[in-house]
Design a protein around this motif. Sequence first.
Motif, PDB file in Angstrom:
ATOM      1  N   ASN A   2      27.862  36.096  32.950  1.00  0.00           N
ATOM      2  CA  ASN A   2      28.777  36.610  33.978  1.00  0.00           C
ATOM      3  C   ASN A   2      29.154  35.553  35.021  1.00  0.00           C
ATOM      4  OD1 ASN A   2      28.986  39.320  33.074  1.00  0.00           O
ATOM      5  ND2 ASN A   2      26.923  39.712  33.856  1.00  0.00           N
ATOM      6  N   TYR A  41      38.163  35.610  37.254  1.00  0.00           N
ATOM      7  CA  TYR A  41      37.699  36.922  37.723  1.00  0.00           C
ATOM      8  C   TYR A  41      36.223  36.821  38.103  1.00  0.00           C
ATOM      9  CZ  TYR A  41      36.615  41.960  37.525  1.00  0.00           C
ATOM     10  OH  TYR A  41      36.209  43.229  37.818  1.00  0.00           O
ATOM     11  N   SER A  55      39.426  40.964  43.444  1.00  0.00           N
ATOM     12  CA  SER A  55      39.871  42.338  43.722  1.00  0.00           C
ATOM     13  C   SER A  55      38.724  43.353  43.700  1.00  0.00           C
ATOM     14  CB  SER A  55      40.964  42.735  42.720  1.00  0.00           C
ATOM     15  OG  SER A  55      40.497  42.555  41.394  1.00  0.00           O
ATOM     16  N   ASN A  56      37.657  43.037  42.978  1.00  0.00           N
ATOM     17  CA  ASN A  56      36.521  43.966  42.930  1.00  0.00           C
ATOM     18  C   ASN A  56      35.293  43.460  43.686  1.00  0.00           C
ATOM     19  OD1 ASN A  56      37.725  46.062  41.499  1.00  0.00           O
ATOM     20  ND2 ASN A  56      37.394  45.003  39.542  1.00  0.00           N
ATOM     21  N   LEU A  57      35.494  42.465  44.519  1.00  0.00           N
ATOM     22  CA  LEU A  57      34.395  41.988  45.365  1.00  0.00           C
ATOM     23  C   LEU A  57      34.102  43.062  46.414  1.00  0.00           C
ATOM     24  CD1 LEU A  57      32.592  39.499  46.161  1.00  0.00           C
ATOM     25  CD2 LEU A  57      34.465  38.799  47.676  1.00  0.00           C
ATOM     26  N   PRO A  58      32.862  43.552  46.487  1.00  0.00           N
ATOM     27  CA  PRO A  58      32.554  44.620  47.452  1.00  0.00           C
ATOM     28  C   PRO A  58      32.970  44.247  48.878  1.00  0.00           C
ATOM     29  CG  PRO A  58      30.744  44.364  45.925  1.00  0.00           C
ATOM     30  CD  PRO A  58      31.703  43.234  45.635  1.00  0.00           C
ATOM     31  N   ASP A  66      40.041  35.836  41.213  1.00  0.00           N
ATOM     32  CA  ASP A  66      40.415  37.252  41.344  1.00  0.00           C
ATOM     33  C   ASP A  66      39.222  37.959  41.979  1.00  0.00           C
ATOM     34  OD1 ASP A  66      40.896  39.930  41.106  1.00  0.00           O
ATOM     35  OD2 ASP A  66      41.287  39.892  38.944  1.00  0.00           O
ATOM     36  N   GLY A  87      34.245  39.361  38.825  1.00  0.00           N
ATOM     37  CA  GLY A  87      33.489  40.546  38.431  1.00  0.00           C
ATOM     38  C   GLY A  87      33.471  41.581  39.538  1.00  0.00           C
ATOM     39  N   LYS A  88      32.587  42.555  39.366  1.00  0.00           N
ATOM     40  CA  LYS A  88      32.477  43.611  40.379  1.00  0.00           C
ATOM     41  C   LYS A  88      31.002  43.834  40.723  1.00  0.00           C
ATOM     42  CE  LYS A  88      32.364  47.259  36.876  1.00  0.00           C
ATOM     43  NZ  LYS A  88      32.945  48.509  36.376  1.00  0.00           N
ATOM     44  N   GLY A  89      30.762  44.576  41.791  1.00  0.00           N
ATOM     45  CA  GLY A  89      29.395  44.917  42.184  1.00  0.00           C
ATOM     46  C   GLY A  89      28.534  43.683  42.426  1.00  0.00           C
ATOM     47  N   ARG A 141      24.971  44.720  50.756  1.00  0.00           N
ATOM     48  CA  ARG A 141      25.946  45.160  49.752  1.00  0.00           C
ATOM     49  C   ARG A 141      25.375  45.159  48.333  1.00  0.00           C
ATOM     50  NH1 ARG A 141      28.777  42.882  54.030  1.00  0.00           N
ATOM     51  NH2 ARG A 141      30.707  43.967  54.557  1.00  0.00           N
ATOM     52  N   ALA A 143      29.828  40.322  41.224  1.00  0.00           N
ATOM     53  CA  ALA A 143      30.837  39.734  42.110  1.00  0.00           C
ATOM     54  C   ALA A 143      30.181  39.093  43.327  1.00  0.00           C
ATOM     55  CB  ALA A 143      31.833  40.797  42.548  1.00  0.00           C
TER      56      ALA A 143
END
Lengths: 292, 237
Positions: free
Chosen positions: B124, B61, B233-236, B231, B63-65, B165, B68
């Motif tokens: 992270n 994964y 899925s939360n990559l901007p 993963d 991560g997000k934001g 981003r 990511a």
Amino acid sequence: MNFKNILREIEQADPGVYEKQSDRRNLLRNLGSKAAMAAVPFALGSLFTTKTYAKTTDSILNSLNFILELEYFQYNLYHTALATGSNSTTYLIPPADRDGFLMIEGHQKAHITFLRNAIDPMGAVPFTPNLYTADPVTGNPYTPPSYDFTAHANFRIYENYDAFLSLAQAFEDMMVRAYQGQLSNLLANTNDILTQVLQMSTVEARHAAYIRNVRRDRGAIDIPKPWVTLNTAPEIRLINFYLQEDNVIQKGMNITSLTDGTRTVNATAASEAFDEPFTQANVTTLIAPFLL
Amino acid sequence: MHSGANNISMKLNMGSENTQVEETGLMHNVSRRNFLQLAGGIAGAGILISSCRRTPPDTVYVGKGDVALLNFLLIVEEVLAAVYTQANLTAYYGLTKSELDLLADMRDHQYAHKVLLKKVLGTNAITDTTTVLAAVTYADKTDFLKNSILLEDLAVAAYNGVAKRFTDTNYVLLTAKMATLQARHAAYSRELLAHNSLADTVIVNTNGLDRAMAPIEVYNALAPYIQTKFDISNLPA
């Protein structure tokens, strides 16, 4: 008094003038190209009697106009150099390298057009070189009276290709740094201009690498690499173009001490791996000797 | 692991390839170890030194934001670092002293970018990326340079695209310093392949702008070079 000086005087008298609605700006532009110069100050006087418009996006416009100023500078350097000499044996830039420099010159010209077109709708008057007399919108950006790239015969760039390459390298490396120095003014990201400025900055970096590699292949004594090594300059007198390029601290961390457990890199590689920003004041000082 | 079979083929072919390599007379400053690995490369072993460390988890994964985005840049840098590490071990035919020096620089720069991004990401950071080195034929100068150019131009586009981003704009100022270095690499590899080709009209458009690509576009373009499943899925977007 040329058109740009008139604009400067108006700005001094009325600092918000470059942020007005585009219809007034178009009027200014038309005046610049069509009206007799002697009549212009009087005509303009009737346009700006009030200051009802707001001061906005100052820092973005200042940055874009500063970058535009530098792009004019660069375009004129290359255009003059490419026009020096009249045939394949007398060209300053020899036949083998002309295609590369023609591409670079083309990029700089494209940047000028792009920046003018970006600045104009934002409500400011795009920069025009001092002593430029043609129509700033439709005219060629070539304006030889505005520059002396020999700095009063101190740099013999039109007689010696290697001397030209040394100075051109310093200017291109400076351009990369100048772009990065303006980013902090563009973080609001209006109309994707942040991204577009970054897209121009990497093109400047390609130019710098090209010139450095040409010099490397010609056996320049500083043995340049396509990247900036510590604060090594092509000539000692150009050292100010490379101040702080030997920095190895990024985000408060010394790159030479970082490791994933397998190895570290030395200060030379650590300095090369990152280009370093220059403030507008830094750059203005560096180019001043070459302006008329 | 892919490396086993290829190492065997390298050894099996060593005898017959030795003579051929020596006869070219093109090698400069290549150590005996590199020479042997180079010979293996000629034998057709695409993967000489696998970057596999352990059995990777099924998916990693990112991560997000901003995390990511930084992990995404780390993936880009991991691929470049792996390619140049391998290229230094098994350099192409005809490598000059100058090219060898700069090839080592490129490896070191990517390593510096990689360890900095990892440090910034801290806990992270994604675990090491397993790369597919078979995507490149290292012994062949043209193939190596074409891959280098593709990846460097892509790295430029990745950095230029990621900037707007970021939530924390300090990352913009940091990554811009790395983007221009990738552009220097790209121009250099392009010049090595063909003089006066520091850019072309695909990479730099009629406005004089280098590419800026969305992270997902870059990620998809990198697929042939990456074995690890991420993963994103939360990559901007």
